[in-house]
Design an enzyme around this catalytic site. Sequence first.
Site, PDB file in Angstrom:
ATOM      1  N   MET A 148      -9.092   7.971  -0.233  1.00  0.00           N
ATOM      2  CA  MET A 148      -9.946   8.364   0.908  1.00  0.00           C
ATOM      3  C   MET A 148     -10.469   9.780   0.687  1.00  0.00           C
ATOM      4  O   MET A 148      -9.710  10.646   0.241  1.00  0.00           O
ATOM      5  CB  MET A 148      -9.128   8.332   2.207  1.00  0.00           C
ATOM      6  N   MET A 177     -11.161  -6.088   5.354  1.00  0.00           N
ATOM      7  CA  MET A 177     -10.359  -5.167   6.169  1.00  0.00           C
ATOM      8  C   MET A 177      -9.990  -5.842   7.488  1.00  0.00           C
ATOM      9  O   MET A 177     -10.857  -6.366   8.191  1.00  0.00           O
ATOM     10  CB  MET A 177     -11.130  -3.875   6.475  1.00  0.00           C
ATOM     11  N   ASP A 205      -4.801   3.569  -1.931  1.00  0.00           N
ATOM     12  CA  ASP A 205      -5.899   3.881  -1.007  1.00  0.00           C
ATOM     13  C   ASP A 205      -6.457   5.266  -1.298  1.00  0.00           C
ATOM     14  O   ASP A 205      -5.768   6.268  -1.099  1.00  0.00           O
ATOM     15  CB  ASP A 205      -5.384   3.819   0.437  1.00  0.00           C
ATOM     16  N   HIS A 224      -8.383   0.881  -3.995  1.00  0.00           N
ATOM     17  CA  HIS A 224      -9.285   0.645  -2.859  1.00  0.00           C
ATOM     18  C   HIS A 224      -9.979   1.964  -2.538  1.00  0.00           C
ATOM     19  O   HIS A 224      -9.362   2.868  -1.980  1.00  0.00           O
ATOM     20  CB  HIS A 224      -8.423   0.133  -1.687  1.00  0.00           C
ATOM     21  N   ASP A 245      -6.413  -6.663   4.104  1.00  0.00           N
ATOM     22  CA  ASP A 245      -5.767  -5.345   4.126  1.00  0.00           C
ATOM     23  C   ASP A 245      -5.745  -4.779   5.552  1.00  0.00           C
ATOM     24  O   ASP A 245      -6.800  -4.527   6.133  1.00  0.00           O
ATOM     25  CB  ASP A 245      -6.574  -4.416   3.201  1.00  0.00           C
ATOM     26  N   SER A 294       0.853  -1.196   0.000  1.00  0.00           N
ATOM     27  CA  SER A 294       0.000   0.000   0.000  1.00  0.00           C
ATOM     28  C   SER A 294       0.882   1.237   0.000  1.00  0.00           C
ATOM     29  O   SER A 294       1.665   1.450   0.938  1.00  0.00           O
ATOM     30  CB  SER A 294      -0.881   0.014   1.246  1.00  0.00           C
ATOM     31  N   MET A 327     -12.290   4.323  -0.482  1.00  0.00           N
ATOM     32  CA  MET A 327     -12.893   4.534   0.844  1.00  0.00           C
ATOM     33  C   MET A 327     -13.573   5.889   0.784  1.00  0.00           C
ATOM     34  O   MET A 327     -13.051   6.894   1.291  1.00  0.00           O
ATOM     35  CB  MET A 327     -11.804   4.483   1.941  1.00  0.00           C
ATOM     36  N   HIS A 334      -1.126  -1.248  -4.432  1.00  0.00           N
ATOM     37  CA  HIS A 334      -2.391  -0.944  -3.754  1.00  0.00           C
ATOM     38  C   HIS A 334      -2.481   0.569  -3.508  1.00  0.00           C
ATOM     39  O   HIS A 334      -1.606   1.160  -2.873  1.00  0.00           O
ATOM     40  CB  HIS A 334      -2.449  -1.712  -2.430  1.00  0.00           C
TER      41      HIS A 334
HETATM   42  C1  DX5 Z   1      -6.202   1.420   5.520  1.00  0.00           C
HETATM   43  C2  DX5 Z   1      -5.736   1.065   4.150  1.00  0.00           C
HETATM   44  C3  DX5 Z   1      -4.624   0.101   4.084  1.00  0.00           C
HETATM   45  C4  DX5 Z   1      -3.383   0.524   4.789  1.00  0.00           C
HETATM   46  C5  DX5 Z   1      -2.582  -0.693   5.097  1.00  0.00           C
HETATM   47  O1  DX5 Z   1      -7.367   2.152   5.404  1.00  0.00           O
HETATM   48  O2  DX5 Z   1      -6.791   0.529   3.391  1.00  0.00           O
HETATM   49  O3  DX5 Z   1      -4.345  -0.252   2.727  1.00  0.00           O
HETATM   50  O4  DX5 Z   1      -2.614   1.425   4.073  1.00  0.00           O
HETATM   51  O5  DX5 Z   1      -1.491  -0.289   5.820  1.00  0.00           O
HETATM   52  P1  DX5 Z   1      -0.805  -1.196   6.936  1.00  0.00           P
HETATM   53  O6  DX5 Z   1      -0.271  -2.403   6.205  1.00  0.00           O
HETATM   54  O7  DX5 Z   1       0.253  -0.308   7.440  1.00  0.00           O
HETATM   55  O8  DX5 Z   1      -1.841  -1.555   7.940  1.00  0.00           O
HETATM   56 ZN    ZN Z   2      -6.325  -0.372   1.394  1.00  0.00          ZN
END
Ligand code: DX5
Ligand code: ZN
Length: 213
Positions: free
Chosen positions: A35, A135, A33, A64, A173, A6, A66, A31
């Site tokens: 948000m 998650m 993220d 991903h 994840d 990620s 969010m 990956h």
């Molecule tokens: C959290 C994200 C993850 C996160 C994972 O909302 O979706 O992808 O970056 O990071 P680690 O591996 O540090 O938990």
């Molecule tokens: Zn993620």
Amino acid sequence: MKIAPSILSADFGKLDEQIRAICDGGCDLVHVDVMDGHFVPNLTIGPVVVNAVAKVATKPLDIHLMVENNTFFVDLFAPLKPQFISFHIEEEKHPHRLIQKIRSYGIQPAITLNPHTPPSAIEYLLEDLDMVLLMSVNPGFGGQKFIPSVIRKAKELKAMINAKGLQTLIEVDGGVNDKNVAILAEAGVDIVVAGNYVFSNPSYKDAIESLRC
Ligand code: DX5
Ligand code: ZN
């Protein structure tokens, strides 16, 4: 086990270098993220930065979402041609329609389940999905502690997938490291996301290899 670092934990001051390092280090997916500051209490990157990531990455993107307005974000990121786009079931009134939209772009659709959401929430969607993202932390931040109940959930989901004769992939994840990856593999998980674990290791290649099982 396939590995998807990620980039949330990457140093954004030298993002191109870091993306090259994880791809050269043998990761399977990158990956990303996304948000929006509404669905989760954090704000990350939009298509301008993700487009720059896509240009440097030699591995496919795993986006991903969010966010609150999934359809808007799917339309925004689809031109970047990621391999997967996943959206949260908790935030979607018309998941079946959105799955069809993602697939119409030639992108593989995935649904994400928060730690409290049971696999039964997607029982009637499973055959239309290429992947389910479980998650193992509350979404919003990297570097959080792994929630162990995801192991039981992965087993339950794997049993559902097998009972239906499907090939749907399971991705986990959050809080994944070299200590919990083997038990996830045993539970039927196909792909792990790892942010903090990979990017805090001096060698991304070593970190990625240590997750392979
Ligand atoms: C959290 C994200 C993850 C996160 C994972 O909302 O979706 O992808 O970056 O990071 P680690 O591996 O540090 O938990
Ligand atoms: Zn993620």
